[in-house]
Design a protein around this motif. Structure first.
Motif, PDB file in Angstrom:
ATOM      1  N   SER A  51       0.831  -1.206   0.000  1.00 31.86           N
ATOM      2  CA  SER A  51       0.000   0.000   0.000  1.00 31.86           C
ATOM      3  C   SER A  51       0.862   1.251   0.000  1.00 31.86           C
ATOM      4  O   SER A  51       0.543   2.236  -0.685  1.00 31.86           O
ATOM      5  N   ALA A  52       1.957   1.225   0.768  1.00 27.76           N
ATOM      6  CA  ALA A  52       2.850   2.377   0.814  1.00 27.76           C
ATOM      7  C   ALA A  52       3.495   2.632  -0.547  1.00 27.76           C
ATOM      8  O   ALA A  52       3.564   3.779  -1.012  1.00 27.76           O
TER       9      ALA A  52
ATOM     10  N   SER B 232      -3.572   9.343  -2.134  1.00 22.28           N
ATOM     11  CA  SER B 232      -2.638   8.237  -1.903  1.00 22.28           C
ATOM     12  C   SER B 232      -3.079   7.409  -0.695  1.00 22.28           C
ATOM     13  O   SER B 232      -2.910   6.185  -0.678  1.00 22.28           O
ATOM     14  N   ILE B 233      -3.666   8.057   0.311  1.00 23.57           N
ATOM     15  CA  ILE B 233      -4.174   7.313   1.471  1.00 23.57           C
ATOM     16  C   ILE B 233      -5.356   6.438   1.062  1.00 23.57           C
ATOM     17  O   ILE B 233      -5.441   5.261   1.444  1.00 23.57           O
ATOM     18  N   LEU B 234      -6.269   6.996   0.263  1.00 18.51           N
ATOM     19  CA  LEU B 234      -7.423   6.223  -0.196  1.00 18.51           C
ATOM     20  C   LEU B 234      -6.991   5.053  -1.075  1.00 18.51           C
ATOM     21  O   LEU B 234      -7.502   3.932  -0.941  1.00 18.51           O
ATOM     22  N   VAL B 235      -6.038   5.306  -1.956  1.00 16.65           N
ATOM     23  CA  VAL B 235      -5.535   4.236  -2.828  1.00 16.65           C
ATOM     24  C   VAL B 235      -4.826   3.180  -1.988  1.00 16.65           C
ATOM     25  O   VAL B 235      -4.986   1.970  -2.211  1.00 16.65           O
ATOM     26  N   GLY B 236      -4.052   3.616  -0.992  1.00 18.60           N
ATOM     27  CA  GLY B 236      -3.387   2.667  -0.107  1.00 18.60           C
ATOM     28  C   GLY B 236      -4.382   1.781   0.616  1.00 18.60           C
ATOM     29  O   GLY B 236      -4.178   0.562   0.743  1.00 18.60           O
TER      30      GLY B 236
ATOM     31  N   ALA C 209      -7.422  -2.752   4.699  1.00 22.34           N
ATOM     32  CA  ALA C 209      -7.583  -1.315   4.455  1.00 22.34           C
ATOM     33  C   ALA C 209      -6.934  -0.494   5.564  1.00 22.34           C
ATOM     34  O   ALA C 209      -6.274   0.516   5.301  1.00 22.34           O
ATOM     35  N   ALA C 210      -7.122  -0.938   6.818  1.00 24.37           N
ATOM     36  CA  ALA C 210      -6.475  -0.241   7.943  1.00 24.37           C
ATOM     37  C   ALA C 210      -4.959  -0.304   7.808  1.00 24.37           C
ATOM     38  O   ALA C 210      -4.252   0.687   8.059  1.00 24.37           O
ATOM     39  N   ALA C 211      -4.447  -1.461   7.383  1.00 22.55           N
ATOM     40  CA  ALA C 211      -2.997  -1.594   7.165  1.00 22.55           C
ATOM     41  C   ALA C 211      -2.545  -0.675   6.042  1.00 22.55           C
ATOM     42  O   ALA C 211      -1.453  -0.086   6.106  1.00 22.55           O
ATOM     43  N   GLY C 212      -3.363  -0.546   5.000  1.00 23.39           N
ATOM     44  CA  GLY C 212      -3.008   0.331   3.886  1.00 23.39           C
ATOM     45  C   GLY C 212      -2.903   1.785   4.304  1.00 23.39           C
ATOM     46  O   GLY C 212      -1.966   2.507   3.913  1.00 23.39           O
TER      47      GLY C 212
END
Length: 291
Positions: free
Chosen positions: A46-47, A68-72, A202-205
């Motif tokens: 995700s990062a 980028s946060i949403l995509v992650g 998703a939380a990890a992303g």
């Protein structure tokens, strides 16, 4: 006074990062009793993808940062969903095999990431505000910590509301308590368990993208490094307890920051001592329940 405030607030901010990484891990174990050692791989991928999105849109833009946060989060959810469908679902109630397959996936993922993005850390940048500081009682607090704290509160609130207030949350909790009864009612519990993995991913992303900005770099080993502290937080707080993970995240990080500053950089050692004491005195963790 300013040094004390700085150490305390940065400790809370670091605890917020630990919670973002540990929340998905704790959720998956608490609801499905799966120890997912591949959780760090969700975070790292995700990062990297979040970094690529930000690079394409311009790293100084708040829009690219938020996107980028949403995509992650989306990448973490998809990766976690595929992991559950392909590797975990055939191995429910076979805990040793689950551990082995997730450990194998984590090692394979690191090798794959190194093959794609290289072995050296990739230094990143974000909105200029993140590199600035805000003064609190004479202490200059890096703004990155405020973003981490806000994100952690939002993630914790969203997870609690999902489990307590939504239909799928009730189905998941009921399936954990009595899977056969829920299945007899015509409800596909497997689909709900896949959703749990997706939410944990998703939380990890989200944690992965924010960890990248906190560290100012991303590498193939970013997730593996943070996963160590995520497991410590999960055990100290109580396996499967989201509230316990939140409390333990702040406790571990604040203790680590104070030890690093006042005890000559012994933060990691003190955290390990805390883990050992919890396992000896209260093996279920601070807020964990006895089986």
């Amino acid at each position: 006074m300013s040094t004390l405030v700085l150490t305390l607030i940065t400790g809370v901010g670091l605890g917020a990062l630990y919670f973002l990484v540990a929340s998905g891990l704790s959720l998956i174990y608490g609801l499905m009793h799966v120890l997912n050692f591949a959780h760090g791989a969700f975070l790292t991928l995700s990062a990297f993808i979040g970094w690529m999105v930000a690079q394409a849109l311009g790293t100084d833009s708040w829009g690219s940062f938020l996107l980028s946060i949403l995509v992650g989060a989306a990448v973490g959810a998809v990766f976690a969903t595929l992991t559950e469908l392909v590797l975990i679902r055939p191995l429910y109630e076979r805990h040793i095999e689950q551990v082995l397959v997730t450990v194998g996936l984590s090692f394979a993922a690191v090798a794959l990431f190194e093959g794609i993005w290289g072995t050296d850390p990739v230094h990143i940048s974000g909105p200029s505000w993140l590199t600035q500081t805000t003064e609190v009682l004479g202490a200059r607090i890096p703004n990155t910590y405020w973003v981490l704290m806000i994100a952690a509160v939002l993630v914790l609130t969203a997870l609690v509301l999902f489990l307590q207030k939504t239909r799928y949350g009730m189905i998941i909790r009921a399936g954990v308590e009595n899977r056969s009864m829920v299945t007899a009612l015509g409800i596909d519990v497997r689909r709900s368990f896949t959703l749990v993995f997706a939410i944990g991913g998703a939380a990890a992303g989200i944690g992965g993208v924010l960890a990248m900005h906190y560290s100012t770099f991303v590498s193939a080993h970013l997730g593996q490094t943070l996963l160590i502290f995520a497991f410590i937080v999960t055990v100290v707080g109580g396996l499967g307890s989201l509230t316990g993970a939140a409390v333990a995240s702040v406790l571990v990080a604040v203790l680590q920051q104070f030890a690093n500053f006042y005890l000559g950089g012994t933060g990691d050692f003190i955290v390990v001592i805390l883990l050992a004491l919890v396992l000896l005195v209260r093996p279920t963790g601070l807020l964990g329940r006895r089986a």
